[in-house]
Design a protein around this motif. Sequence first.
Motif, short mmCIF file in Angstrom:
data_model
loop_
_atom_site.label_atom_id
_atom_site.label_comp_id
_atom_site.label_asym_id
_atom_site.label_seq_id
_atom_site.Cartn_x
_atom_site.Cartn_y
_atom_site.Cartn_z
N SER A 70 0.86 -1.18 0.00
CA SER A 70 0.00 0.00 0.00
C SER A 70 0.90 1.24 0.00
N ARG A 71 0.31 2.40 -0.16
CA ARG A 71 1.07 3.63 -0.33
C ARG A 71 1.98 3.97 0.86
N ALA A 72 1.49 3.88 2.08
CA ALA A 72 2.29 4.26 3.25
C ALA A 72 3.56 3.42 3.38
N PRO A 73 3.48 2.08 3.30
CA PRO A 73 4.73 1.31 3.39
C PRO A 73 5.71 1.58 2.25
N ARG A 74 5.20 1.93 1.08
CA ARG A 74 6.10 2.30 -0.02
C ARG A 74 6.94 3.51 0.36
N TRP A 75 6.29 4.54 0.90
CA TRP A 75 6.98 5.76 1.30
C TRP A 75 7.93 5.50 2.47
N GLN A 76 7.52 4.63 3.39
CA GLN A 76 8.38 4.31 4.53
C GLN A 76 9.65 3.60 4.07
N LEU A 77 9.51 2.67 3.13
CA LEU A 77 10.68 1.97 2.62
C LEU A 77 11.59 2.92 1.84
N ALA A 78 11.00 3.79 1.05
CA ALA A 78 11.81 4.77 0.32
C ALA A 78 12.56 5.69 1.28
N ALA A 79 11.88 6.15 2.32
CA ALA A 79 12.52 7.04 3.31
C ALA A 79 13.65 6.31 4.05
N ALA A 80 13.41 5.06 4.43
CA ALA A 80 14.45 4.29 5.13
C ALA A 80 15.66 4.07 4.23
N THR A 81 15.41 3.80 2.96
CA THR A 81 16.50 3.58 2.01
C THR A 81 17.31 4.86 1.83
N LEU A 82 16.64 5.98 1.65
CA LEU A 82 17.34 7.26 1.47
C LEU A 82 18.07 7.69 2.73
N ALA A 83 17.55 7.34 3.90
CA ALA A 83 18.22 7.67 5.16
C ALA A 83 19.46 6.79 5.36
N ALA A 84 19.37 5.53 4.95
CA ALA A 84 20.50 4.61 5.14
C ALA A 84 21.66 4.90 4.19
N TRP A 85 21.37 5.47 3.03
CA TRP A 85 22.39 5.72 2.02
C TRP A 85 23.57 6.55 2.56
N PRO A 86 23.34 7.77 3.08
CA PRO A 86 24.50 8.54 3.54
C PRO A 86 25.17 7.92 4.77
N LEU A 87 24.41 7.20 5.57
CA LEU A 87 25.01 6.54 6.73
C LEU A 87 25.99 5.46 6.29
N LEU A 88 25.58 4.64 5.33
CA LEU A 88 26.50 3.62 4.82
C LEU A 88 27.66 4.27 4.08
N GLY A 89 27.38 5.33 3.33
CA GLY A 89 28.46 6.05 2.64
C GLY A 89 29.50 6.56 3.61
N LEU A 90 29.06 7.12 4.73
CA LEU A 90 29.96 7.62 5.77
C LEU A 90 30.80 6.47 6.35
#
Length: 174
Positions: A70-90
């Motif tokens: 559904s729409r809400a979990p899609r946005w939650q997964l996208a937000a989690a992915t975008l938040a994890a990106w710079p953390l892993l990059g660091l």
Amino acid sequence: MVVCNWRVNPLAWPLAMLSSAMYGLLFAHSKLYGEAGLQLVFITVAGWGWWQWLRGTGAHGEPLRVHALSRAPRWQLAAATLAAWPLLGLLLQHATDSTVPYLDALPTVGSLAGQFLLGRKLVENWPVWVAVNVFSVGLFAIKGLWLTVLLYALFAVMALVGWRAWNRLLRPNV
């Protein structure tokens, strides 16, 4: 492996384990540590995905089938992915000698999201794989991994085919 995935054939998972082991070695040699570490995670997640496809159940205890978020979990997964990106990059920037830590981190976290979605037979795995594979083509070109560039370009096309195939499977279930 990808063909088995789009046909919803559980044989995809042991093939994923084998290909991940081989790519882990290549990526470690190329100093793409996020991608190399991801292959170890993929091997583990492939075991989970294989079990999900053979024994997993949906929300009401029925056998797992191709379905959509559904729409809400899609946005939650996208937000989690975008938040994890710079953390892993660091982490990659400070803990490794990677020459492209943030470029390495993005397809790594995107691939984790894609694997989770695929393991649960969620149709959204396919557009995630399209994006990851297209981005990875550029990353592997930067690193001079030309055969891998060609393979990931093929994977991007195959992900489009898989997306279309799973959308056809999804229609009767809606």
